[in-house]
Design an enzyme around this catalytic site. Structure first.
Site, mmCIF file in Angstrom:
data_model
loop_
_atom_site.group_PDB
_atom_site.id
_atom_site.type_symbol
_atom_site.label_atom_id
_atom_site.label_comp_id
_atom_site.label_asym_id
_atom_site.label_seq_id
_atom_site.Cartn_x
_atom_site.Cartn_y
_atom_site.Cartn_z
ATOM 1 N N CYS A 63 0.837 -1.205 0.000
ATOM 2 C CA CYS A 63 0.000 0.000 0.000
ATOM 3 C C CYS A 63 0.868 1.249 0.000
ATOM 4 C CB CYS A 63 -0.907 -0.008 1.234
ATOM 5 S SG CYS A 63 -1.953 1.451 1.407
ATOM 6 N N CYS A 69 0.556 5.411 7.509
ATOM 7 C CA CYS A 69 -0.696 4.925 8.084
ATOM 8 C C CYS A 69 -0.440 3.963 9.241
ATOM 9 C CB CYS A 69 -1.528 4.234 7.000
ATOM 10 S SG CYS A 69 -3.114 3.593 7.583
ATOM 11 N N CYS A 72 -1.610 -0.630 9.447
ATOM 12 C CA CYS A 72 -0.782 -1.839 9.253
ATOM 13 C C CYS A 72 0.615 -1.585 9.800
ATOM 14 C CB CYS A 72 -0.679 -2.206 7.775
ATOM 15 S SG CYS A 72 -2.239 -2.652 6.988
ATOM 16 N N CYS A 146 -6.649 0.619 0.210
ATOM 17 C CA CYS A 146 -6.365 -0.182 1.400
ATOM 18 C C CYS A 146 -6.374 -1.651 0.988
ATOM 19 C CB CYS A 146 -7.386 0.081 2.497
ATOM 20 S SG CYS A 146 -7.030 -0.838 4.029
ATOM 21 N N GLN A 246 -17.056 -10.779 13.107
ATOM 22 C CA GLN A 246 -15.720 -11.231 12.744
ATOM 23 C C GLN A 246 -15.270 -10.457 11.506
ATOM 24 O OE1 GLN A 246 -13.893 -13.047 14.594
ATOM 25 N NE2 GLN A 246 -15.374 -13.971 15.987
ATOM 26 N N PHE A 273 -20.285 -15.277 25.625
ATOM 27 C CA PHE A 273 -19.912 -14.099 24.833
ATOM 28 C C PHE A 273 -20.280 -14.394 23.375
ATOM 29 C CE2 PHE A 273 -16.926 -14.588 28.356
ATOM 30 C CZ PHE A 273 -17.025 -13.373 29.016
ATOM 31 N N GLU A 293 -24.898 -13.600 26.090
ATOM 32 C CA GLU A 293 -24.259 -12.400 25.546
ATOM 33 C C GLU A 293 -24.739 -11.186 26.330
ATOM 34 O OE1 GLU A 293 -22.492 -9.413 23.841
ATOM 35 O OE2 GLU A 293 -21.951 -11.453 23.259
ATOM 36 N N ASP A 341 -15.734 -16.729 23.707
ATOM 37 C CA ASP A 341 -15.023 -15.818 22.810
ATOM 38 C C ASP A 341 -15.212 -14.395 23.321
ATOM 39 O OD1 ASP A 341 -13.764 -14.544 20.737
ATOM 40 O OD2 ASP A 341 -15.356 -14.888 19.263
ATOM 41 N N CYS A 367 -8.914 -12.839 20.775
ATOM 42 C CA CYS A 367 -8.147 -11.941 19.918
ATOM 43 C C CYS A 367 -6.990 -11.315 20.683
ATOM 44 C CB CYS A 367 -9.058 -10.848 19.346
ATOM 45 S SG CYS A 367 -9.825 -9.806 20.608
#
Length: 410
Positions: A63, A69, A72, A146, A246, A273, A293, A341, A367
């Protein structure tokens, strides 16, 4: 301040090169292991490094905005060492908690597959900027491309900028959460000018011109042309405005496959979750599922999806804050397997109770390798055994990594 020559030993967890010195680590933005730089050092960071040697693993960034930026951090690293770096992030997080276990190879992301983007818009004189913040800065990079986003979002950038310009606050920024659905783009704008209602006619016109599925502003749905449906293995779920999803379809499918393989033949499963049912709806094709949740909009989306005949097993659900009120031992007793999760903060309170439970199988999705490792430590100390740990690269070129861990009760 004198210059010195540094040799990069490894990549740090944020993608910076790390040189080891007598005064501790020095972080060198954009450097790769094996490279040497001449630089001044201030507060443990290199200032204006000049590269003396280059790594064979260095590649041309995908990119034009990469150097500035902050979206990333590692576009300049070849794919094989890049995926290995992501795996090592997980290994290190586990080791920090005293967990020595094999970690599978990283499952690669799909290039240009990010279907959800959180963009920022602000004023620059008479112009509007739309994009991501610069690295370690409040300044905004006005992006025109992007490589990680789905093409439909990239193509819409000029129109989204025009849309944002109508309701920018006089000071500060607004946020656009853009989700590509089967019905088109779903756009949720937050922090808009408080008098945005005066612009509803022009916002509606631009929504039609851009062929958006839905536009929401400050939590209010202004116009829904088509329900923004997400396809969850053949089951349609209308996304909540700005809600969690996701980030890529391919990673979602990989995570779901790993979860389904992890629970095996469990007949009763708790999905904690659960969001809008990413795992629950797939699990319910083979097992009875109880989804829990804390977000009301996500539970409402799951409820609407279940109102249509789907040929699923029994699915129950409840709105519950699992950070404050995790499932206790008596509530966990009916389940053969538990899937959780959580957000980046992890599931410490729930893991503490699971560690004392008799649940046969636990599949942990995260994550955040650091909080996952903390939660796994609790479960291992409670008598569970790790069967597998698999990193999934949902966030291409960024330092984030998804992980699926499967545990069984001995």
């Amino acid at each position: 301040m004198s210059e010195r020559e540094l040799t990069i030993a490894e990549l740090g967890h944020r993608g910076d090169g790390v040189a080891m010195t007598e005064n501790g680590p020095v972080f060198v933005a954009g450097a790769l292991p094996g490279e040497t730089v001449r630089t001044q050092v201030e507060n443990g960071r290199a200032k204006n490094p000049v590269f003396q040697t280059r790594s064979a693993d260095r590649v041309e960034p995908a990119c034009r905005h990469f150097d500035s930026c902050g979206g990333c951090s590692v576009q300049h690293l070849a794919e094989t060492p890049y995926l290995d770096w992501k795996r090592k992030l997980v290994e290190k997080a586990l080791r920090d908690r005293g967990i020595e276990t094999a970690v599978s190879e990283t499952v690669a992301a799909t290039s240009g597959g990010r279907r959800r983007a959180v963009l920022t818009a602000t004023r620059a004189g008479r112009h509007t900027l739309l994009g991501y913040h610069e690295k370690a800065s409040h300044r905004l990079v006005d992006i025109s491309e992007c490589p990680v986003l789905e093409p439909a979002i990239v193509q819409a950038l000029p129109g989204l900028k025009s849309l944002a310009s109508e309701i920018l606050p006089k000071k500060g920024e607004l946020r656009l959460t853009v989700l590509n659905t089967t019905a088109g783009l779903d756009v949720a704008i937050d922090k808009a000018d408080r008098n945005y209602d005066r612009k509803i006619p022009v916002l509606s016109q631009k929504t039609v011109e851009l062929d958006l599925a839905r536009l929401s502003v400050n939590g209010e749905v202004l116009l829904e042309i088509r329900p923004p449906v997400l396809d969850m293995d053949g089951i349609g779920v209308v996304a909540a405005p700005g809600g969690f999803t996701q980030a890529t379809k391919s990673a979602e499918e990989t995570l779901c496959r790993l979860v389904l393989e992890g629970i095996g033949k469990a007949k009763t499963v708790a999905d904690l979750f659960a969001g809008a049912g990413t795992f629950a709806l797939r699990l319910a094709k083979h097992s009875n599922v109880h989804a829990v949740e804390g977000d009301a909009a996500a539970i409402a989306a799951l409820d609407r999806a279940l109102r249509k005949p789907q040929g699923l097993k029994k699915v129950t659900f409840e709105k519950r804050d699992l950070f404050r009120r995790p499932l206790v031992l008596g509530e966990l007793e009916p389940f053969d397997a538990v899937v959780f999760d959580p957000p980046r903060a992890g599931a410490q309170a729930q893991s503490e109770l699971l560690a004392s439970s008799k649940v046969k199988t636990i599949v942990a999705v995260s994550c955040n390798p650091a909080t996952l490792a903390r939660d796994l430590r609790l479960l291992l100390d409670g008598g569970y055994a790790l069967q597998s740990v698999t990193p999934v690269d949902q966030f291409q070129y960024a330092p984030h990594i998804e992980v699926v861990a499967v545990l069984t009760r001995e």
